[in-house]
Motif scaffolding. Sequence first.
Motif, PDB file in Angstrom:
ATOM      1  N   TRP A  35      30.937  73.075 110.861  1.00 18.42           N
ATOM      2  CA  TRP A  35      31.067  72.767 111.896  1.00 18.42           C
ATOM      3  C   TRP A  35      32.338  72.373 113.421  1.00 18.42           C
ATOM      4  O   TRP A  35      31.754  72.423 114.416  1.00 18.42           O
ATOM      5  CB  TRP A  35      30.102  71.427 112.050  1.00 18.42           C
ATOM      6  CG  TRP A  35      30.195  70.091 111.260  1.00 18.42           C
ATOM      7  CD1 TRP A  35      30.076  69.914 110.158  1.00 18.42           C
ATOM      8  CD2 TRP A  35      31.130  69.518 111.821  1.00 18.42           C
ATOM      9  NE1 TRP A  35      30.877  68.883 109.344  1.00 18.42           N
ATOM     10  CE2 TRP A  35      31.592  68.822 110.448  1.00 18.42           C
ATOM     11  CE3 TRP A  35      32.730  68.997 112.685  1.00 18.42           C
ATOM     12  CZ2 TRP A  35      32.549  68.018 110.194  1.00 18.42           C
ATOM     13  CZ3 TRP A  35      33.211  68.241 112.694  1.00 18.42           C
ATOM     14  CH2 TRP A  35      33.835  68.249 111.051  1.00 18.42           C
ATOM     15  N   CYS A  36      32.845  72.594 112.749  1.00 17.97           N
ATOM     16  CA  CYS A  36      34.610  71.903 113.199  1.00 17.97           C
ATOM     17  C   CYS A  36      35.241  72.893 114.002  1.00 17.97           C
ATOM     18  O   CYS A  36      35.291  75.055 113.110  1.00 17.97           O
ATOM     19  CB  CYS A  36      35.338  71.895 112.065  1.00 17.97           C
ATOM     20  SG  CYS A  36      37.456  71.507 112.631  1.00 17.97           S
ATOM     21  N   GLU A  37      34.655  73.697 115.075  1.00 24.49           N
ATOM     22  CA  GLU A  37      35.373  75.159 116.216  1.00 24.49           C
ATOM     23  C   GLU A  37      36.809  75.134 116.608  1.00 24.49           C
ATOM     24  O   GLU A  37      37.442  76.669 115.885  1.00 24.49           O
ATOM     25  CB  GLU A  37      35.519  74.542 117.239  1.00 24.49           C
ATOM     26  CG  GLU A  37      35.343  74.920 118.455  1.00 24.49           C
ATOM     27  CD  GLU A  37      35.025  75.140 119.795  1.00 24.49           C
ATOM     28  OE1 GLU A  37      35.683  75.470 121.048  1.00 24.49           O
ATOM     29  OE2 GLU A  37      34.251  74.670 120.538  1.00 24.49           O
ATOM     30  N   PRO A  38      37.756  74.744 116.021  1.00 28.53           N
ATOM     31  CA  PRO A  38      39.475  74.865 115.731  1.00 28.53           C
ATOM     32  C   PRO A  38      39.205  75.578 113.962  1.00 28.53           C
ATOM     33  O   PRO A  38      39.714  75.952 114.004  1.00 28.53           O
ATOM     34  CB  PRO A  38      40.033  73.140 115.784  1.00 28.53           C
ATOM     35  CG  PRO A  38      39.608  72.716 116.723  1.00 28.53           C
ATOM     36  CD  PRO A  38      37.377  72.738 116.617  1.00 28.53           C
ATOM     37  N   CYS A  39      38.520  74.384 113.492  1.00 33.38           N
ATOM     38  CA  CYS A  39      38.528  75.160 111.792  1.00 33.38           C
ATOM     39  C   CYS A  39      37.591  76.960 112.249  1.00 33.38           C
ATOM     40  O   CYS A  39      38.337  78.305 111.797  1.00 33.38           O
ATOM     41  CB  CYS A  39      37.486  74.338 110.725  1.00 33.38           C
ATOM     42  SG  CYS A  39      37.811  73.095 110.878  1.00 33.38           S
ATOM     43  N   VAL A  40      36.304  76.663 112.490  1.00 38.25           N
ATOM     44  CA  VAL A  40      35.848  78.362 112.114  1.00 38.25           C
ATOM     45  C   VAL A  40      37.175  79.070 113.572  1.00 38.25           C
ATOM     46  O   VAL A  40      37.169  80.423 113.279  1.00 38.25           O
ATOM     47  CB  VAL A  40      34.553  78.291 113.096  1.00 38.25           C
ATOM     48  CG1 VAL A  40      33.945  79.245 113.273  1.00 38.25           C
ATOM     49  CG2 VAL A  40      34.163  77.036 112.293  1.00 38.25           C
ATOM     50  N   ALA A  41      36.994  78.616 114.877  1.00 40.64           N
ATOM     51  CA  ALA A  41      38.067  79.691 115.002  1.00 40.64           C
ATOM     52  C   ALA A  41      39.444  79.909 114.696  1.00 40.64           C
ATOM     53  O   ALA A  41      39.959  81.906 114.923  1.00 40.64           O
ATOM     54  CB  ALA A  41      38.686  79.124 116.223  1.00 40.64           C
ATOM     55  N   PHE A  42      39.978  79.217 113.726  1.00 40.82           N
ATOM     56  CA  PHE A  42      41.532  79.917 113.051  1.00 40.82           C
ATOM     57  C   PHE A  42      40.983  80.847 112.102  1.00 40.82           C
ATOM     58  O   PHE A  42      41.239  81.805 111.965  1.00 40.82           O
ATOM     59  CB  PHE A  42      41.910  78.978 112.400  1.00 40.82           C
ATOM     60  CG  PHE A  42      43.012  78.897 111.614  1.00 40.82           C
ATOM     61  CD1 PHE A  42      44.304  79.373 112.461  1.00 40.82           C
ATOM     62  CD2 PHE A  42      43.421  79.330 110.144  1.00 40.82           C
ATOM     63  CE1 PHE A  42      45.322  79.625 111.480  1.00 40.82           C
ATOM     64  CE2 PHE A  42      43.888  79.979 109.491  1.00 40.82           C
ATOM     65  CZ  PHE A  42      45.348  79.615 109.684  1.00 40.82           C
ATOM     66  N   HIS A  43      39.566  80.432 111.303  1.00 44.13           N
ATOM     67  CA  HIS A  43      39.571  81.285 109.855  1.00 44.13           C
ATOM     68  C   HIS A  43      38.847  82.560 110.855  1.00 44.13           C
ATOM     69  O   HIS A  43      39.016  83.479 110.024  1.00 44.13           O
ATOM     70  CB  HIS A  43      37.853  80.240 109.497  1.00 44.13           C
ATOM     71  CG  HIS A  43      37.055  81.756 108.553  1.00 44.13           C
ATOM     72  ND1 HIS A  43      37.519  80.924 107.411  1.00 44.13           N
ATOM     73  CD2 HIS A  43      36.375  82.732 108.275  1.00 44.13           C
ATOM     74  CE1 HIS A  43      36.885  82.131 106.563  1.00 44.13           C
ATOM     75  NE2 HIS A  43      35.786  82.693 107.223  1.00 44.13           N
ATOM     76  N   ASP A  44      38.500  82.403 111.893  1.00 41.95           N
ATOM     77  CA  ASP A  44      37.986  84.163 112.763  1.00 41.95           C
ATOM     78  C   ASP A  44      39.077  84.592 113.157  1.00 41.95           C
ATOM     79  O   ASP A  44      39.431  86.086 112.840  1.00 41.95           O
ATOM     80  CB  ASP A  44      36.550  83.712 113.387  1.00 41.95           C
ATOM     81  CG  ASP A  44      35.674  83.588 113.622  1.00 41.95           C
ATOM     82  OD1 ASP A  44      35.380  83.074 112.180  1.00 41.95           O
ATOM     83  OD2 ASP A  44      34.591  82.958 113.649  1.00 41.95           O
ATOM     84  N   ALA A  45      39.707  83.728 113.723  1.00 43.19           N
ATOM     85  CA  ALA A  45      41.217  84.651 114.067  1.00 43.19           C
ATOM     86  C   ALA A  45      41.618  84.799 112.932  1.00 43.19           C
ATOM     87  O   ALA A  45      42.385  86.693 112.783  1.00 43.19           O
ATOM     88  CB  ALA A  45      41.973  84.088 114.506  1.00 43.19           C
ATOM     89  N   VAL A  46      42.069  84.854 111.063  1.00 44.51           N
ATOM     90  CA  VAL A  46      42.423  85.354 110.122  1.00 44.51           C
ATOM     91  C   VAL A  46      41.832  86.559 110.053  1.00 44.51           C
ATOM     92  O   VAL A  46      42.334  88.155 109.498  1.00 44.51           O
ATOM     93  CB  VAL A  46      42.698  84.114 109.517  1.00 44.51           C
ATOM     94  CG1 VAL A  46      43.031  84.754 107.990  1.00 44.51           C
ATOM     95  CG2 VAL A  46      43.621  83.174 109.539  1.00 44.51           C
TER      96      VAL A  46
END
Length: 169
Positions: A80-91
Amino acid sequence: MPSARRRSAPLSLALMGTFACAEPASPPAAAPPAKAEPDPIVAAKPRLIAAPETGDLAAIVREEAAREAGPLVVTVGAGWCEPCVAFHDAVKSGRLDQPLAGVRFLEFDIDRDKERLAAAGYKSRFIPLFALPDAEGRASGKQIQGGIKGPEAVEHIMARLGPLLAETP
């Protein structure tokens, strides 16, 4: 003897014609191209490693750190953490392959692993948490935490993650 010449003449002409119509010799086959050396950046893509849902957290971190050379970062986030998901997806998408070449991220979920994380010293008021483990698999105190929402989330994390990674042995 004249009859012998007559018999050999057609044979000579036939052989001449064969050589005259033959295809030119092929040039020697070129040596196969040498295998290109793997691009070190591609070969050392950053990896996201899902942490096991059970077990001693410090032991899990120690085992993963010993598995191979290169920096290991303990990451704590949530779906549910937007920055967490954004970083994960970028990697995952390869967008961070070059700046994070060779880095392994051992991912824990704050909702599932909160007690285990706290027991091993991985405490944070904010997520995502990126922490360098010590030799025992516990939090070393070298960490960054929190992020911003929106399109600059990954850049915000990367600006702080670079200096943290510079502290890895």
